[in-house]
Write a protein that holds these residues in place. Structure first.
Motif, PDB file in Angstrom:
ATOM      1  N   PHE A 202      42.955  37.508  51.728  1.00 60.85           N
ATOM      2  CA  PHE A 202      44.089  36.864  51.060  1.00 60.85           C
ATOM      3  C   PHE A 202      44.906  37.873  50.266  1.00 60.85           C
ATOM      4  CE2 PHE A 202      45.606  35.086  47.013  1.00 60.85           C
ATOM      5  CZ  PHE A 202      46.595  34.247  47.492  1.00 60.85           C
ATOM      6  N   ILE A 203      44.244  38.823  49.623  1.00 60.69           N
ATOM      7  CA  ILE A 203      44.941  39.822  48.799  1.00 60.69           C
ATOM      8  C   ILE A 203      45.892  40.656  49.657  1.00 60.69           C
ATOM      9  CG2 ILE A 203      44.662  41.820  47.306  1.00 60.69           C
ATOM     10  CD1 ILE A 203      43.774  39.205  46.054  1.00 60.69           C
ATOM     11  N   ALA A 204      45.424  41.080  50.834  1.00 66.60           N
ATOM     12  CA  ALA A 204      46.274  41.877  51.718  1.00 66.60           C
ATOM     13  C   ALA A 204      47.506  41.088  52.151  1.00 66.60           C
ATOM     14  CB  ALA A 204      45.476  42.335  52.938  1.00 66.60           C
ATOM     15  N   CYS A 205      47.314  39.810  52.486  1.00 71.11           N
ATOM     16  CA  CYS A 205      48.447  38.959  52.879  1.00 71.11           C
ATOM     17  C   CYS A 205      49.422  38.782  51.722  1.00 71.11           C
ATOM     18  CB  CYS A 205      47.939  37.600  53.347  1.00 71.11           C
ATOM     19  SG  CYS A 205      47.017  37.640  54.890  1.00 71.11           S
ATOM     20  N   MET A 206      48.886  38.506  50.547  1.00 73.02           N
ATOM     21  CA  MET A 206      49.733  38.262  49.387  1.00 73.02           C
ATOM     22  C   MET A 206      50.562  39.496  49.046  1.00 73.02           C
ATOM     23  SD  MET A 206      48.669  37.157  45.502  1.00 73.02           S
ATOM     24  CE  MET A 206      47.881  38.751  45.200  1.00 73.02           C
TER      25      MET A 206
END
Length: 203
Positions: free
Chosen positions: A57-61
């Motif tokens: 999720f962090i990479a996407c965000m």
């Protein structure tokens, strides 16, 4: 924000339409037109496909926020000025007061600085459609209880909505100025028609 400084151009000037018509269909700034859509469309695509591409999720965000930030900067500082002759910004005067400035490029008598019709359509289509998509994402995330995505979609709404608001202010100015321009235009058209009628009667 203490005051707004607005510089408007006439939206109803049709005197040199014939001289500009041949230029309107051409895209004179293809790179600007490409990046006007690239960052905002890429952010939407990454948001839709991120769960399929990666489990982080962090990479996407971070990717989405970077694309949204690049889009905000490019649209505010480059594509708006090149594609439609509009720009807006905030400045602080010597007294420390903040001023929002909304500018529209003056149209020359030869029409040499006017934007093409194709570029204008691309600009406004991207500027209006993408914030609406982020609003839909916001309601979808809210009603599906995807709370972790709310910060991302709200960022999309805020950044792209700010550009939309700024350029609408540049385009139409204050309601008073818009009414004044419409009145002046109708007055000129009425005067021309009256003169033409008198000439026909005299002949």
């Amino acid at each position: 924000m203490d005051s707004d400084d607005i510089e408007d151009v006439s939206l109803f000037d049709a005197d040199d339409d014939l001289s500009r018509r041949s230029k309107k269909s051409k895209i004179r700034h293809p790179v600007a037109s490409f990046f006007h859509l690239f960052f905002r469309v890429s952010a939407i695509v990454v948001y839709l496909l991120c769960e399929l591409l990666t489990s982080s999720f962090i990479a996407c965000m971070v990717t989405i926020i970077l694309l949204l930030s690049c889009d905000f900067w490019a649209v505010k500082n480059v594509t708006g000025r090149l594609m439609v002759g509009l720009r807006w910004w905030n400045q602080v005067d010597d007294d420390g007061r903040s001023h929002w400035v909304f500018e529209a490029r003056k149209v020359s008598a030869q029409g040499s600085k006017t934007s093409s019709e194709a570029e204008s359509r691309i600009f406004w289509l991207g500027l209006i459609t993408c914030p609406m998509i982020w609003v839909i994402f916001a309601f979808s995330a809210l009603f599906s209880f995807k709370v972790k995505w709310l910060a991302v979609v709200v960022m999309g709404v805020v950044l792209q909505g700010a550009n939309l608001y700024g350029y609408i202010r540049c385009k139409v100015g204050s309601r008073k100025n818009l009414t004044s321009m419409a009145t002046n235009y109708l007055g000129k058209q009425f005067l021309r028609q009256t003169v033409a009628t008198e000439d026909q009667t005299a002949s």
